[in-house]
Design a protein around this motif. Structure first.
Motif, PDB file in Angstrom:
ATOM      1  N   SER A 140       9.185  24.543  56.792  1.00  0.00           N
ATOM      2  CA  SER A 140       9.608  25.804  56.180  1.00  0.00           C
ATOM      3  C   SER A 140       9.152  26.956  57.059  1.00  0.00           C
ATOM      4  CB  SER A 140       9.045  25.956  54.765  1.00  0.00           C
ATOM      5  OG  SER A 140       7.635  26.066  54.811  1.00  0.00           O
TER       6      SER A 140
ATOM      7  N   THR B 204       9.523  31.611  57.238  1.00  0.00           N
ATOM      8  CA  THR B 204      10.047  32.875  56.732  1.00  0.00           C
ATOM      9  C   THR B 204      10.232  33.818  57.905  1.00  0.00           C
ATOM     10  OG1 THR B 204       8.966  32.611  54.597  1.00  0.00           O
ATOM     11  CG2 THR B 204       9.609  34.849  55.205  1.00  0.00           C
TER      12      THR B 204
ATOM     13  N   THR C   3      13.944  32.960  54.043  1.00  0.00           N
ATOM     14  CA  THR C   3      13.021  31.829  54.001  1.00  0.00           C
ATOM     15  C   THR C   3      13.850  30.561  53.989  1.00  0.00           C
ATOM     16  OG1 THR C   3      11.353  33.079  52.784  1.00  0.00           O
ATOM     17  CG2 THR C   3      11.193  30.671  52.689  1.00  0.00           C
ATOM     18  N   ILE C   4      13.510  29.627  54.878  1.00  0.00           N
ATOM     19  CA  ILE C   4      14.268  28.392  54.991  1.00  0.00           C
ATOM     20  C   ILE C   4      13.334  27.199  54.837  1.00  0.00           C
ATOM     21  CG2 ILE C   4      14.113  28.303  57.516  1.00  0.00           C
ATOM     22  CD1 ILE C   4      17.123  27.327  57.340  1.00  0.00           C
ATOM     23  N   VAL C   5      13.817  26.176  54.134  1.00  0.00           N
ATOM     24  CA  VAL C   5      13.099  24.924  53.963  1.00  0.00           C
ATOM     25  C   VAL C   5      14.045  23.813  54.392  1.00  0.00           C
ATOM     26  CG1 VAL C   5      11.971  23.379  52.326  1.00  0.00           C
ATOM     27  CG2 VAL C   5      11.792  25.861  52.015  1.00  0.00           C
ATOM     28  N   THR C   6      13.619  22.993  55.341  1.00  0.00           N
ATOM     29  CA  THR C   6      14.467  21.896  55.808  1.00  0.00           C
ATOM     30  C   THR C   6      14.224  20.651  54.968  1.00  0.00           C
ATOM     31  OG1 THR C   6      12.864  21.055  57.408  1.00  0.00           O
ATOM     32  CG2 THR C   6      14.400  22.748  58.170  1.00  0.00           C
ATOM     33  N   SER C   7      15.234  19.833  54.891  1.00  0.00           N
ATOM     34  CA  SER C   7      15.151  18.552  54.184  1.00  0.00           C
ATOM     35  C   SER C   7      16.032  17.578  54.937  1.00  0.00           C
ATOM     36  CB  SER C   7      15.623  18.719  52.744  1.00  0.00           C
ATOM     37  OG  SER C   7      15.627  17.475  52.095  1.00  0.00           O
TER      38      SER C   7
ATOM     39  N   SER D 289      10.745  17.787  57.695  1.00  0.00           N
ATOM     40  CA  SER D 289      10.489  18.681  56.572  1.00  0.00           C
ATOM     41  C   SER D 289       9.644  19.854  57.073  1.00  0.00           C
ATOM     42  CB  SER D 289       9.748  17.930  55.465  1.00  0.00           C
ATOM     43  OG  SER D 289       9.486  18.784  54.394  1.00  0.00           O
TER      44      SER D 289
ATOM     45  N   PHE E 229      19.425  22.164  54.408  1.00  0.00           N
ATOM     46  CA  PHE E 229      18.362  23.130  54.188  1.00  0.00           C
ATOM     47  C   PHE E 229      18.553  23.845  52.860  1.00  0.00           C
ATOM     48  CE2 PHE E 229      21.785  25.207  56.429  1.00  0.00           C
ATOM     49  CZ  PHE E 229      21.948  26.398  55.744  1.00  0.00           C
ATOM     50  N   GLU E 230      17.499  24.514  52.453  1.00  0.00           N
ATOM     51  CA  GLU E 230      17.515  25.423  51.310  1.00  0.00           C
ATOM     52  C   GLU E 230      17.109  26.780  51.872  1.00  0.00           C
ATOM     53  OE1 GLU E 230      14.239  25.818  47.996  1.00  0.00           O
ATOM     54  OE2 GLU E 230      15.618  24.172  47.519  1.00  0.00           O
TER      55      GLU E 230
END
Length: 112
Positions: A101, A103, A66-70, A99, A26-27
């Protein structure tokens, strides 16, 4: 006025803990002060379990993550996100998918 956010106005600050558990990469971007003023930090290659403590103070301080999965190799992957204020759970939520995201924001009174 009795609010859990009153400690943020004190000079000594308030401890905020961000945590991410689950599977996959994740980011994450998390507030360290006032997110509207760009007081944020970013982790671009996060691995679980991930935890970060910050001390926040000031009128504009707002715990936000805030998270963004990959996860192309984990289509059924999931991530659990929590924000705690002075050790008390304020927000929890999850994201799942290859994928995605989301918040998460701790609003005034969230821990009470």
């Amino acid at each position: 006025m009795n609010s859990k956010f009153l400690p943020f106005r004190r000079k000594r600050g308030t401890k905020v803990t961000y945590e991410v558990t689950g599977t996959g990469r994740f980011e994450v971007t998390y507030a360290v002060g006032d997110p509207l003023k760009g007081e944020e930090k970013m982790v671009s290659a996060g691995l679980t379990p991930w935890r970060q403590d910050v001390i926040m103070s000031g009128m504009g301080s707002m715990p936000m993550l805030t998270i963004v999965t990959s996860n192309p190799e984990h289509p059924d992957g999931w991530l659990q996100c929590t924000i705690s204020i002075n050790g008390e759970l304020a927000v929890e939520g999850a994201v799942s998918s290859r994928s995605a995201s989301a918040t998460f924001t701790a609003l005034p009174g969230a821990t009470g």
